[in-house]
Design a protein around this motif. Structure first.
Motif, PDB file in Angstrom:
ATOM      1  N   LEU A  75     -10.494  24.688   9.986  1.00  0.00           N
ATOM      2  CA  LEU A  75      -9.046  25.017   9.549  1.00  0.00           C
ATOM      3  C   LEU A  75      -8.539  25.999  10.348  1.00  0.00           C
ATOM      4  O   LEU A  75      -7.458  26.017  10.728  1.00  0.00           O
ATOM      5  CB  LEU A  75      -9.090  25.329   7.977  1.00  0.00           C
ATOM      6  N   VAL A  76      -8.944  27.049  10.655  1.00  0.00           N
ATOM      7  CA  VAL A  76      -8.787  28.298  11.411  1.00  0.00           C
ATOM      8  C   VAL A  76      -8.289  27.704  12.920  1.00  0.00           C
ATOM      9  O   VAL A  76      -7.275  28.108  13.188  1.00  0.00           O
ATOM     10  CB  VAL A  76      -9.848  29.535  11.573  1.00  0.00           C
ATOM     11  N   VAL A  77      -9.072  26.680  13.358  1.00  0.00           N
ATOM     12  CA  VAL A  77      -8.892  26.475  14.781  1.00  0.00           C
ATOM     13  C   VAL A  77      -7.574  25.428  14.606  1.00  0.00           C
ATOM     14  O   VAL A  77      -6.674  25.622  15.644  1.00  0.00           O
ATOM     15  CB  VAL A  77     -10.345  25.473  15.307  1.00  0.00           C
ATOM     16  N   ALA A  78      -7.471  24.651  13.830  1.00  0.00           N
ATOM     17  CA  ALA A  78      -6.408  23.902  13.606  1.00  0.00           C
ATOM     18  C   ALA A  78      -5.117  24.757  13.403  1.00  0.00           C
ATOM     19  O   ALA A  78      -4.065  24.403  14.181  1.00  0.00           O
ATOM     20  CB  ALA A  78      -6.575  22.966  12.261  1.00  0.00           C
ATOM     21  N   GLU A  79      -5.178  25.774  12.608  1.00  0.00           N
ATOM     22  CA  GLU A  79      -4.046  26.768  12.379  1.00  0.00           C
ATOM     23  C   GLU A  79      -3.682  27.356  13.833  1.00  0.00           C
ATOM     24  O   GLU A  79      -2.421  27.503  13.992  1.00  0.00           O
ATOM     25  CB  GLU A  79      -4.140  27.788  11.151  1.00  0.00           C
ATOM     26  N   ARG A  80      -4.764  27.785  14.459  1.00  0.00           N
ATOM     27  CA  ARG A  80      -4.706  28.391  15.861  1.00  0.00           C
ATOM     28  C   ARG A  80      -3.774  27.498  16.881  1.00  0.00           C
ATOM     29  O   ARG A  80      -3.085  27.978  17.410  1.00  0.00           O
ATOM     30  CB  ARG A  80      -5.823  29.019  16.467  1.00  0.00           C
ATOM     31  N   ASP A  81      -4.227  26.326  16.899  1.00  0.00           N
ATOM     32  CA  ASP A  81      -3.746  25.272  17.662  1.00  0.00           C
ATOM     33  C   ASP A  81      -2.325  25.050  17.392  1.00  0.00           C
ATOM     34  O   ASP A  81      -1.519  24.996  18.062  1.00  0.00           O
ATOM     35  CB  ASP A  81      -4.528  24.102  17.609  1.00  0.00           C
ATOM     36  N   ARG A  82      -1.944  25.104  16.128  1.00  0.00           N
ATOM     37  CA  ARG A  82      -0.647  24.689  15.589  1.00  0.00           C
ATOM     38  C   ARG A  82       0.278  25.749  15.938  1.00  0.00           C
ATOM     39  O   ARG A  82       1.335  25.683  16.412  1.00  0.00           O
ATOM     40  CB  ARG A  82      -0.608  24.407  14.072  1.00  0.00           C
ATOM     41  N   ALA A  83      -0.213  26.851  15.866  1.00  0.00           N
ATOM     42  CA  ALA A  83       0.644  28.367  16.235  1.00  0.00           C
ATOM     43  C   ALA A  83       0.802  28.309  17.609  1.00  0.00           C
ATOM     44  O   ALA A  83       2.136  28.605  18.004  1.00  0.00           O
ATOM     45  CB  ALA A  83       0.136  29.569  15.618  1.00  0.00           C
ATOM     46  N   ALA A  84      -0.105  28.057  18.538  1.00  0.00           N
ATOM     47  CA  ALA A  84      -0.038  27.981  19.956  1.00  0.00           C
ATOM     48  C   ALA A  84       1.144  27.030  20.173  1.00  0.00           C
ATOM     49  O   ALA A  84       1.760  27.186  21.230  1.00  0.00           O
ATOM     50  CB  ALA A  84      -1.466  27.859  20.508  1.00  0.00           C
ATOM     51  N   SER A  85       0.920  25.982  19.748  1.00  0.00           N
ATOM     52  CA  SER A  85       1.871  24.749  20.344  1.00  0.00           C
ATOM     53  C   SER A  85       3.421  25.371  19.704  1.00  0.00           C
ATOM     54  O   SER A  85       4.254  25.038  20.501  1.00  0.00           O
ATOM     55  CB  SER A  85       1.699  23.495  19.526  1.00  0.00           C
ATOM     56  N   LEU A  87       4.375  28.324  19.576  1.00  0.00           N
ATOM     57  CA  LEU A  87       4.797  29.493  20.586  1.00  0.00           C
ATOM     58  C   LEU A  87       5.159  28.741  21.810  1.00  0.00           C
ATOM     59  O   LEU A  87       6.319  29.345  22.615  1.00  0.00           O
ATOM     60  CB  LEU A  87       3.587  30.214  20.761  1.00  0.00           C
ATOM     61  N   ARG A  88       4.539  27.817  22.371  1.00  0.00           N
ATOM     62  CA  ARG A  88       4.909  27.036  23.700  1.00  0.00           C
ATOM     63  C   ARG A  88       6.168  26.516  23.697  1.00  0.00           C
ATOM     64  O   ARG A  88       6.783  26.694  24.770  1.00  0.00           O
ATOM     65  CB  ARG A  88       3.942  26.170  24.040  1.00  0.00           C
ATOM     66  N   LYS A  89       6.441  25.972  22.495  1.00  0.00           N
ATOM     67  CA  LYS A  89       7.861  25.360  22.429  1.00  0.00           C
ATOM     68  C   LYS A  89       8.950  26.360  22.381  1.00  0.00           C
ATOM     69  O   LYS A  89       9.879  26.288  22.950  1.00  0.00           O
ATOM     70  CB  LYS A  89       7.879  24.525  20.912  1.00  0.00           C
ATOM     71  N   LEU A  90       8.670  27.507  21.709  1.00  0.00           N
ATOM     72  CA  LEU A  90       9.603  28.495  21.617  1.00  0.00           C
ATOM     73  C   LEU A  90       9.923  29.192  23.225  1.00  0.00           C
ATOM     74  O   LEU A  90      10.704  29.404  23.719  1.00  0.00           O
ATOM     75  CB  LEU A  90       8.965  29.815  20.900  1.00  0.00           C
ATOM     76  N   GLN A  91       8.807  29.338  23.934  1.00  0.00           N
ATOM     77  CA  GLN A  91       8.834  29.780  25.379  1.00  0.00           C
ATOM     78  C   GLN A  91       9.574  28.920  26.083  1.00  0.00           C
ATOM     79  O   GLN A  91      10.491  29.050  26.936  1.00  0.00           O
ATOM     80  CB  GLN A  91       7.352  29.941  25.761  1.00  0.00           C
ATOM     81  N   LEU A  92       9.236  27.408  25.844  1.00  0.00           N
ATOM     82  CA  LEU A  92      10.038  26.488  26.613  1.00  0.00           C
ATOM     83  C   LEU A  92      11.626  26.426  26.315  1.00  0.00           C
ATOM     84  O   LEU A  92      12.207  26.377  27.277  1.00  0.00           O
ATOM     85  CB  LEU A  92       9.461  25.155  26.532  1.00  0.00           C
ATOM     86  N   GLY A  93      11.909  26.775  25.093  1.00  0.00           N
ATOM     87  CA  GLY A  93      13.294  26.805  24.696  1.00  0.00           C
ATOM     88  C   GLY A  93      14.009  28.133  25.305  1.00  0.00           C
ATOM     89  O   GLY A  93      15.126  27.976  25.962  1.00  0.00           O
TER      90      GLY A  93
END
Length: 106
Positions: A75-85, A87-93
């Motif tokens: 569950l922690v890994v899934a949340e980490r991956d979701r948060a990283a995704s 963050l990437r979207k925000l950075q690309l924006g």
């Protein structure tokens, strides 16, 4: 109830609580619970094992904790991956916005 049995019960309760917090996405509550669990684990493994039944209880508790930890970690890994995704979207924006503004400045 023996001392070992009491400690085992506390460790299992805290391990289940950690998993429940992860399932609910209540991440801020987890460090304090984990610290309490670490203290309980130390007490568990410091307790005197007086017979084969208590040894079996200790082994069963360790196996259950490992299974709960595996589920919690997933569950922690899934949340980490979701948060990283996210963050990437925000950075690309932001990069897109800067590129747009730079194009208009020229």
């Amino acid at each position: 109830m023996s001392e070992l049995s009491q400690h085992a019960t506390i460790v299992l309760e805290l391990s289940r609580a950690l998993q429940a917090k992860a399932e609910a996405g209540e991440w801020p509550d987890m460090p304090e619970l984990e610290q309490r669990r670490q203290n309980a684990l130390q007490a568990l493994f410091a307790a005197q094992v007086s017979d084969a039944g208590e040894l079996d209880l200790l082994i069963q508790t360790a196996e259950t904790v490992r299974a709960l930890d595996d589920q919690t970690l997933a569950l922690v890994v899934a949340e980490r991956d979701r948060a990283a995704s996210e963050l990437r979207k925000l950075q690309l924006g932001r990069q897109g916005g800067r590129a747009y503004l730079t194009a208009w400045d020229d």
